[in-house]
Design an enzyme around this catalytic site. Structure first.
Site, mmCIF file in Angstrom:
data_model
loop_
_atom_site.group_PDB
_atom_site.id
_atom_site.type_symbol
_atom_site.label_atom_id
_atom_site.label_comp_id
_atom_site.label_asym_id
_atom_site.label_seq_id
_atom_site.Cartn_x
_atom_site.Cartn_y
_atom_site.Cartn_z
ATOM 1 C CE1 TYR A 136 37.600 42.175 26.890
ATOM 2 C CE2 TYR A 136 39.312 43.153 28.244
ATOM 3 C CZ TYR A 136 38.072 42.555 28.123
ATOM 4 O OH TYR A 136 37.308 42.327 29.234
ATOM 5 C CD GLU B 154 38.201 41.564 32.475
ATOM 6 O OE1 GLU B 154 38.235 42.451 31.584
ATOM 7 O OE2 GLU B 154 38.070 41.799 33.684
ATOM 8 C CD GLN C 153 31.558 41.814 31.139
ATOM 9 O OE1 GLN C 153 30.492 41.846 31.693
ATOM 10 N NE2 GLN C 153 32.544 42.679 31.431
ATOM 11 C CG ASN D 172 39.553 43.468 37.200
ATOM 12 O OD1 ASN D 172 39.709 42.521 36.436
ATOM 13 N ND2 ASN D 172 39.189 44.680 36.766
ATOM 14 C CD GLU D 173 41.545 45.373 33.154
ATOM 15 O OE1 GLU D 173 41.257 46.577 33.093
ATOM 16 O OE2 GLU D 173 41.397 44.584 32.206
HETATM 17 O O1 AHR Z 1 35.154 43.634 30.374
HETATM 18 C C1 AHR Z 1 35.075 45.032 30.449
HETATM 19 C C2 AHR Z 1 36.217 45.633 31.253
HETATM 20 O O2 AHR Z 1 37.414 45.384 30.608
HETATM 21 C C3 AHR Z 1 36.443 45.069 32.630
HETATM 22 O O3 AHR Z 1 35.612 45.647 33.580
HETATM 23 C C4 AHR Z 1 37.860 45.421 32.903
HETATM 24 O O4 AHR Z 1 38.476 44.516 33.781
HETATM 25 C C5 AHR Z 1 38.487 45.434 31.512
HETATM 26 O O5 AHR Z 1 39.205 46.585 31.291
#
Ligand code: AHR
Length: 518
Positions: free
Chosen positions: A265, A321, A370, A198-199
């Site tokens: 995001y 995400e 989330q 992840n990332e």
């Molecule tokens: O969703 C919060 C965080 O955002 C996650 O853990 C990460 O993958 C992203 O940077």
């Protein structure tokens, strides 16, 4: 009062977060093409994400079997019921950043024997491991969601990853499968989705795309399909529109990955100076909606790169995400990412659903960040209390699109102008279910103008129209534990069907979903 003064007054009222006056009605037209149905909008676009972060898992979902809060094998019954009502198609777990520091063996076996660890990413709190593999997969079965597990590539080994997969999915007799049985689970689980890291450009190891790609292939080689299970192996994709990461990783991992992830995001502000979730004026309303619409450009550029090496669109793009990221609520742990959720977030969700649906050929899964008590959450909890957020209702209203056929829409929309910038005032997405029912969702982004919309229906056979609307008096309307029903969907009657024309007036700052049937 002349028109200019009326607009000025209504803008002022909005910017004070007060009741919104309707300044004027704008005109829009559209044609919905039932005669040109396209591919399926995967139900997985409406997916979720739950991480060991703040109060998402502990308090939010897991209270333990001994809790006075009604629960099923430790999982809150109120949250179970709410997620079932969403037709929650999948759940991504255990992270996020947490995934690359998670060792699955910590979370199996008797709970009182599980080790306590430090959650190094999220507040340095103690992770009890009370919620582990069995508890997560139990939750998935209870609510009928497919599990999407993120494996540890950042600090784990290929052996640890392959063993976890064998533990969960092998039906025969092996030491690991028998250990699963000894821990209470006879039958293997089906694990359809598995993320390899992840990332990894950031919290998952700060790797270059070249290094990640090579390491990915090493790990993925050992992620095997056992006993009829079929894993979709997901490679870590770009941070927003990082095209170089996409180019390098997607071409290098090739067919070793069945999908690439992408994270974007909505902040509309510098990382270190995030906006507030509530109490904002029209400038921040507009800024967030404009910023979330960037998702469309990011998907366009990412897909263009993927099309170079995968023109048949075999491999999927998973936006695993997405959502808004604001300042944490005052007095809460900054590492817990707890934020309120307003009508603005519901419109953010609606706009993103429309973008994902438009990209349905390549975008086959999305996971909002989330599920409970973290970032753009569906659900907030406080002790035994639980509330549903405006974002929850956006998911609940738009779930009708899950696994339907995408119908193209031609739209002529006025602009919603603010300062020197402008965004479309209307966003529309349409789909058709197997039984012929047509679903159309609309977002009116405008802070204070309603929209008169005339929609031509081409190739849509319908006699009846019903609708639901989500809106409120103020732009930052939200639900609280004292007033949990401030923002809820209502019946929408300002819609009519005449021959093949659908006419409606979309209220300012609203999400509307209509159903056309016989
Ligand atoms: O969703 C919060 C965080 O955002 C996650 O853990 C990460 O993958 C992203 O940077």
């Amino acid at each position: 009062m002349n028109k200019f003064l009326l607009i000025l007054l209504s803008s002022l009222l909005v910017s004070q977060g007060q009741k919104v006056a309707v300044a004027e009605a704008l005109e829009a037209t559209a044609t919905i093409h039932g005669d040109r149905a396209q591919g399926t909008i995967s139900k997985h676009i409406y997916g979720h994400f739950m991480e060991h972060l703040g109060r998402c898992i502990y308090d939010g979902l897991w209270v333990g079997e001994e809790s006075s809060i009604p629960n099923t094998r430790g999982i809150r019954n109120d949250v179970i019921a709410a997620l079932k009502d969403l037709n929650c198609p999948n759940l991504r777990w255990p992270g996020g950043c947490f995934a690359d520091d998670y060792h699955w063996r910590d979370g199996i076996g008797p709970r009182d024997k599980r080790p306590e660890r430090i959650n190094i990413h999220w507040g340095g709190v103690i992770e009890t491991n009370a919620f582990g593999t069995h508890e997560f997969l139990d939750l998935c079965e209870i609510i009928g969601a497919d599990p999407y597990i993120a494996g540890n590539m950042g600090s784990g080994s290929p052996q640890e990853m392959r063993d976890w997969i064998e533990y969960m999915t092998f039906a025969g007799e092996s030491e690991l499968a028998n250990e699963r049985r000894a821990n209470g689970r006879e039958e293997p689980w089906k694990i359809p989705f598995f993320g390899v890291g992840n990332e990894n450009w950031g919290c998952g190891g700060n790797m270059t795309p070249e290094f990640y790609s090579d390491l990915y292939k090493r790990f993925a080689t050992f992620c095997r399909d056992f006993s009829g299970n079929h894993l979709m192996r997901v490679a870590c994709g770009p941070n927003g529109g990082d095209d170089n990461w996409t180019k390098v990783v997607f071409s290098r991992v090739g067919g070793h990955a069945q999908a690439l992830s992408l994270h974007y995001y909505t902040l509309a502000a510098p990382w270190h100076d995030k906006l507030s979730a509530t109490g904002f004026g029209e400038d921040q309303w507009f800024g967030i909606l404009r910023s979330t619409m960037r998702m469309d450009d990011i998907l366009n550029s990412t897909e263009a790169i993927m099309n170079d090496t995968d023109p048949e669109i075999y491999r999927g793009l998973y936006v695993d995400e997405w959502g808004t990221w604001y300042q944490v609520e005052e007095g809460t742990n900054p590492g817990f990412l707890y934020q309120q959720n307003t009508l603005r977030d519901a419109l953010v969700a609606g706009l993103n659903f429309h973008i994902f649906q438009k990209h349905h050929q390549r975008v086959r899964m999305c996971n909002i960040a989330q599920t409970v008590n973290v970032l753009q959450a569906m659900i907030l909890t406080e002790g035994e209390k639980m509330l549903l957020t405006p974002t929850y209702y956006a998911f609940e209203m738009c779930k009708v699109h899950q696994d339907t056929k995408f119908l193209p829409v031609e739209l002529e929309t006025p602009e919603y102008k603010f300062g020197d910038a402008a965004i479309p005032a209307v966003s529309v997405s349409a789909s058709r279910g197997d039984d012929g029912t047509v679903y159309v969702s609309f977002v009116n982004t405008h802070a204070h103008d309603s929209i008169n919309l005339k929609c031509q229906l081409a190739g849509v056979d319908a006699q009846k129209v019903t609708g639901r609307v989500l809106s409120a008096d103020s732009l930052d309307a939200h639900n609280t534990f004292d007033q949990p029903n401030q923002v809820e969907p209502r019946e929408f009657t300002d819609v009519s069907l005449n021959d093949s024309t659908l006419s409606t007036t979309l209220p300012p700052h609203s999400l509307v979903v209509v159903t056309l049937s016989n």
